[in-house]
Design a protein around this motif. Structure first.
Motif, PDB file in Angstrom:
ATOM      1  N   ILE A   1      33.628   0.648  45.840  1.00 35.06           N
ATOM      2  CA  ILE A   1      33.240   0.985  47.208  1.00 35.06           C
ATOM      3  C   ILE A   1      32.181   2.087  47.250  1.00 35.06           C
ATOM      4  CG2 ILE A   1      34.033   1.887  49.427  1.00 35.06           C
ATOM      5  CD1 ILE A   1      36.755   0.641  48.849  1.00 35.06           C
TER       6      ILE A   1
ATOM      7  N   ASP B   1      30.789   4.520  49.722  1.00 36.02           N
ATOM      8  CA  ASP B   1      31.156   4.984  51.058  1.00 36.02           C
ATOM      9  C   ASP B   1      29.996   5.668  51.783  1.00 36.02           C
ATOM     10  OD1 ASP B   1      31.059   7.772  50.352  1.00 36.02           O
ATOM     11  OD2 ASP B   1      33.075   7.629  49.516  1.00 36.02           O
TER      12      ASP B   1
ATOM     13  N   HIS C   1      24.207   2.979  56.872  1.00 31.54           N
ATOM     14  CA  HIS C   1      25.051   2.510  55.776  1.00 31.54           C
ATOM     15  C   HIS C   1      25.330   1.017  55.882  1.00 31.54           C
ATOM     16  CE1 HIS C   1      29.160   1.860  53.974  1.00 31.54           C
ATOM     17  NE2 HIS C   1      28.628   2.563  52.984  1.00 31.54           N
TER      18      HIS C   1
ATOM     19  N   THR D   1      30.682  -3.306  52.078  1.00 29.34           N
ATOM     20  CA  THR D   1      31.934  -2.828  51.474  1.00 29.34           C
ATOM     21  C   THR D   1      33.073  -3.822  51.681  1.00 29.34           C
ATOM     22  OG1 THR D   1      32.480  -1.588  53.484  1.00 29.34           O
ATOM     23  CG2 THR D   1      31.300  -0.403  51.742  1.00 29.34           C
TER      24      THR D   1
ATOM     25  N   ASP E   1      36.423  -3.995  49.418  1.00 29.76           N
ATOM     26  CA  ASP E   1      37.694  -3.750  50.113  1.00 29.76           C
ATOM     27  C   ASP E   1      38.681  -4.880  49.864  1.00 29.76           C
ATOM     28  OD1 ASP E   1      37.099  -1.278  51.261  1.00 29.76           O
ATOM     29  OD2 ASP E   1      36.187  -2.174  53.038  1.00 29.76           O
TER      30      ASP E   1
END
Length: 330
Positions: free
Chosen positions: A291, A293, A316, A322, A326
């Motif tokens: 991931i 972030d 982002h 992601t 996830d």
């Protein structure tokens, strides 16, 4: 005669059956990776290959080293590779140029800078201000190593363009040989080159840029949006194989990791590989999961902005996916 014909026919049939079985058993997805350099910094990738974590997910990896972030991105954009392993800043550069097929970061490999400051002379009590008035052999302008290097220097009150002589006109692949031949008082190097130079007496590791710069998506796996749309299962399986390697590395010793990845560094002694792995492990360079972030993404852009290399701020969610990581972790 008839017996011989029957034998020949049997052999032909057996051959076709063998070919058919082989074809069925080789139904893995082939993924071509272009990595920006060959470094112990990328140990989780080599572990995923050597431990069979990619293979277990039905992925056959073809790995090519393409020195330089710009060259990796060119290879990726021209369909010479399916996935690139390179600094996330390259995806921002491509996006800023108005690409209609943006390059998406989907799995993070390293979460700190991976370079070390190497001094030509031995230094007992190193302090960053010793770099003032020195000759610093830097990295490619606009690349993560150089931007992080400048970020750290400024953090310690050093203007990289006025307080020292900054050399940036040497190709990435030739930086270490330039230092070995006598260019520069200091150089920024990845492992295992930094440790090799230290052992050979060419230089001495005096500081880590990784511990100075904080968490940043230094190297990530990325692919064109079109590839991800057309091959969602392949990307997910690839990410799952990587995550298995990341988990394994967290509990494995530096020696175990070194033994696994040694085939990728045949000219480097096992002891030096182990030492390099331990350095990266101790400073938390290997990402513990895929991931990328928001905080890391924003830190990246802050570093780019500080270096004067951020073409535009990018959200982002625009260049980072992601969801795949996830789902793999869950």
């Amino acid at each position: 005669m008839r017996k011989r014909v029957r034998i020949i026919l049997s052999l032909v049939v057996a051959s076709f059956l063998l070919i058919g079985l082989t074809a069925c058993n080789s139904g893995n997805d082939k993924v071509r990776i272009a990595e920006v350099t060959r470094s112990i910094f990328y140990a989780p990738q080599y572990v995923a290959i050597e431990k069979g974590f990619f293979k277990d997910e039905g992925i056959d990896v073809e790995l090519t080293t393409v020195f330089g972030g710009d060259k990796v991105m060119t290879t990726l954009l021209s369909d010479g590779a399916d996935i690139g392993l390179v600094g996330s800043e390259t995806s921002i550069y491509v996006y800023a140029q108005g690409s209609n097929d943006p390059v998406i970061n989907f799995a993070q490999l390293t979460q700190t800078d991976g370079t070390f400051l190497v001094s030509r002379e031995a230094v007992e009590d190193f302090s960053w201000d010793q770099l003032k008035d020195s000759t610093f052999l830097g990295q490619r302008k606009g690349g993560m190593p150089q931007m992080v290097g400048e970020f750290v220097l400024k953090k310690h009150g050093i203007d990289p363009h006025n307080d020292l002589e900054l050399i940036q006109n040497i190709d990435f692949a030739n930086i270490s040989s330039a230092f070995a031949s006598g260019t520069g008082d200091y150089v920024q190097l990845f492992e295992p080159q930094a440790s090799v130079f230290e052992k050979e007496g060419i230089g001495h590791i005096v500081a880590s840029f990784g511990t100075e710069s904080g968490h940043v998506p230094y190297t990530t796996f990325m692919a064109k949006q079109s590839y991800m749309d057309e091959n969602p299962e392949t990307v997910e399986k690839f990410t799952r194989g990587l995550y298995k390697a990341q988990q394994w590395i967290q509990t494995a010793s530096a020696k175990e990791i070194a033994e696994i990845i040694q085939p990728y560094f045949e000219d480097t002694e096992l002891e030096l590989i182990e030492m390099s792995v331990e350095r990266y492990k101790s400073q938390g360079s290997f990402a513990t999961d895929p991931i990328l972030d928001i905080d890391e993404w924003n830190n990246l852009q802050d570093i780019m902005d500080e270096a004067g290399e951020l073409p535009q701020y990018v959200e982002h969610e625009t260049l980072v996916n992601t969801d795949i990581a996830d789902s793999v972790i869950e």
